[in-house]
Scaffold this active site. Structure first.
Site, PDB file in Angstrom:
ATOM      1  N   ARG A  39      19.974  68.319  31.201  1.00  0.00           N
ATOM      2  CA  ARG A  39      20.108  66.914  31.601  1.00  0.00           C
ATOM      3  C   ARG A  39      18.758  66.264  31.880  1.00  0.00           C
ATOM      4  NH1 ARG A  39      23.127  67.315  36.434  1.00  0.00           N
ATOM      5  NH2 ARG A  39      21.199  67.060  37.570  1.00  0.00           N
ATOM      6  N   ASP A  74      15.844  42.190  28.120  1.00  0.00           N
ATOM      7  CA  ASP A  74      16.536  42.805  26.989  1.00  0.00           C
ATOM      8  C   ASP A  74      15.757  42.395  25.740  1.00  0.00           C
ATOM      9  OD1 ASP A  74      18.226  43.389  24.830  1.00  0.00           O
ATOM     10  OD2 ASP A  74      20.049  43.052  26.002  1.00  0.00           O
ATOM     11  N   LYS A 131      21.173  49.461  18.000  1.00  0.00           N
ATOM     12  CA  LYS A 131      20.913  48.456  16.951  1.00  0.00           C
ATOM     13  C   LYS A 131      19.838  48.979  15.993  1.00  0.00           C
ATOM     14  CE  LYS A 131      23.477  46.053  19.788  1.00  0.00           C
ATOM     15  NZ  LYS A 131      24.783  46.586  19.983  1.00  0.00           N
ATOM     16  N   TYR A 137      23.519  38.659  27.107  1.00  0.00           N
ATOM     17  CA  TYR A 137      24.642  39.368  26.462  1.00  0.00           C
ATOM     18  C   TYR A 137      25.819  39.452  27.454  1.00  0.00           C
ATOM     19  CZ  TYR A 137      26.805  43.694  24.576  1.00  0.00           C
ATOM     20  OH  TYR A 137      27.659  44.647  24.088  1.00  0.00           O
TER      21      TYR A 137
HETATM   22  C1  LIG Z   1      21.365  41.949  23.024  1.00  0.00           C
HETATM   23  C2  LIG Z   1      22.202  43.151  23.293  1.00  0.00           C
HETATM   24  N1  LIG Z   1      21.877  43.919  24.337  1.00  0.00           N
HETATM   25  C3  LIG Z   1      22.604  45.004  24.639  1.00  0.00           C
HETATM   26  C4  LIG Z   1      23.689  45.375  23.900  1.00  0.00           C
HETATM   27  C5  LIG Z   1      24.487  46.579  24.311  1.00  0.00           C
HETATM   28  O1  LIG Z   1      24.275  47.660  23.490  1.00  0.00           O
HETATM   29  P1  LIG Z   1      25.346  48.835  23.363  1.00  0.00           P
HETATM   30  O2  LIG Z   1      26.427  48.324  22.491  1.00  0.00           O
HETATM   31  O3  LIG Z   1      24.578  49.979  22.826  1.00  0.00           O
HETATM   32  O4  LIG Z   1      25.850  49.112  24.758  1.00  0.00           O
HETATM   33  C6  LIG Z   1      24.056  44.622  22.796  1.00  0.00           C
HETATM   34  C7  LIG Z   1      25.214  45.032  21.960  1.00  0.00           C
HETATM   35  O5  LIG Z   1      25.778  44.288  21.188  1.00  0.00           O
HETATM   36  C8  LIG Z   1      23.303  43.463  22.490  1.00  0.00           C
HETATM   37  O6  LIG Z   1      23.632  42.662  21.454  1.00  0.00           O
END
Ligand SMILES: Cc1ncc(COP(=O)(O)O)c(C=O)c1O
Length: 398
Positions: A62, A189, A214, A117
């Site tokens: 871990r 983000d 992504k 998001y």
């Molecule tokens: C801008 C953004 N941040 C974070 C996330 C979250 O990622 P995850 O789907 O891996 O939890 C997304 C997912 O669509 C996103 O578009």
């Protein structure tokens, strides 16, 4: 999470080179180019004394393996010299929650961009609020005026630039300077640009988050999140992640590392194809305007040009007013564009969206129905031909 002590950075090299070389150590793996995938929990110690003294390079699955360390080191190198450590989390959302939990506690106030998001908002509204943290959403275009929203107990400001549906560009350095002047930390983000096109920590961000699901993964087959910390936040991030027991399965770590090696070529293609499709869309009579920061027509274009070195393949389109069923007819007719959440894979996607119900600090009034596109690695002419058929279907329903 690694603490950066083993990072052999070469700051003079181009990011496209570093994305290939960063975090690699073939000599440790019998010359093989890539590290093995360590499926591991227990680590055996040579003696009881060594065990009690924690005398081992790796202590427990871990807490990190050569596979996780390779990805962390590679990301750290890409983030640049401000980066003091990287943590891997099991999804992008987990990375967002781990970063936020590293900087706020009961009694604190948090400022979050209204363009964040949706699930980021859910975490703030449902989990942080339960833990005694108050959250205020702010206009993403606030810039240095964020100072006026800071309270005595504001400990952190959260950014997402551009917003991943609505594409407002934030003045990251102005917000970061204002936040720091009042003693608050800055989280961002940075999934849209990745550290290849925007090194957030160089612009005053203290914790830079990526949904590795992504572009890092790049093939729609992995759930992964990453948080990169500067010297002010690395220790708290390490404590939060380590104490909470979050870790990523070894195969997903490996897929992240494998995806990272081609990030530069893929992103370049997503950027160029995305812009070509966006420019084509902008000329269509059915389109009101584009929400793409790399286009001159975008209100945030000057900020994009000032701060970013590239664009990804994600943008939105505002259509001229038509019934929703006409938008669905367009999307349902497309063959090369899948309809589905997430983005950053090799394939194109298109989804309808509406920010009206979630906004609390700003009003969402784009002027018509909105669709978000992710432009994948297909040939642009095929994507355009597909969209032409989609627009014909839209016209047939109106
Ligand atoms: C801008 C953004 N941040 C974070 C996330 C979250 O990622 P995850 O789907 O891996 O939890 C997304 C997912 O669509 C996103 O578009």
């Amino acid at each position: 999470m690694n603490d950066g002590s083993k990072n052999g950075r070469s700051p003079a090299q181009h990011p496209d080179t570093r994305v290939v070389t960063a975090g690699r150590d073939p000599a440790s793996y019998h010359g093989f180019v890539n590290p093995p995938v360590y499926h591991a929990s227990t680590v055996l110690y040579p003696s009881a004394e060594d065990y009690v003294a924690h005398r081992a390079r790796y202590q427990y699955g871990r807490r990190g393996t050569p596979t996780t360390e390779a990805l962390e080191l590679a990301l750290q190198e890409l983030e640049g010299p401000q980066c003091a450590g990287v943590a891997l989390l099991p999804s992008g959302l987990a990375a967002i929650s781990a970063a936020l939990l590293s900087v706020v506690q009961a009694g604190d106030h948090l400022l979050v961009t209204d363009s964040a998001y949706g699930p980021t908002r859910n975490f703030c509204n449902h989990i942080l609020s339960r833990l005694g943290v108050t959250v205020t959403y702010y206009d993403p275009l606030v810039g240095a005026a964020i100072s006026g929203l800071m309270q005595e107990n504001t400990r952190a400001v959260f950014l997402e630039s551009p917003g991943s549906l609505s594409f407002e560009m934030q003045d990251v350095s102005a917000i970061a300077a204002a936040a720091h002047a009042k003693g608050a930390l800055v989280l961002m983000d940075n999934t849209w640009a990745s550290p290849l096109y925007f090194r957030a920590l160089d612009h005053g961000v203290d914790l830079s988050i990526q949904a590795g699901t992504k572009y890092i993964g790049g093939h729609s087959d992995v759930m992964l999140g990453t948080v990169s910390a500067n010297a002010a936040t690395a220790a708290r991030l390490k404590t939060t992640v380590g104490s909470s027991g979050w870790c990523v399965g070894p195969d997903d770590v490996y897929l992240g590392l494998r995806g990272l090696r081609t990030l530069a070529v893929r992103l370049d293609r997503h950027w160029r194809s995305g812009l070509a499709v966006a420019r084509w869309l902008e000329q269509r009579p059915e389109v009101l305007h584009l929400l793409h920061p790399a286009m001159e027509s975008h209100p945030g274009h000057a900020l994009w040009k000032r701060d970013f070195t590239g664009a990804s393949g994600l943008f939105s389109v505002v259509l001229k007013p038509v019934p929703q069923k006409a938008v669905y007819a367009l999307l349902d007719t497309l063959e090369l564009f899948g309809i589905g959440a997430s983005w950053g894979g090799y394939e194109s996607l298109a989804v309808p969206f509406d920010c009206t119900a979630v906004r609390t600090a700003t009003r969402w009034q784009p002027g018509g129905p909105t669709v978000r596109f992710h432009i994948g690695l297909e040939a642009v002419e095929d994507l355009i031909a597909d969209l032409e058929r989609g627009f014909a279907a839209l016209a047939a329903t109106t």
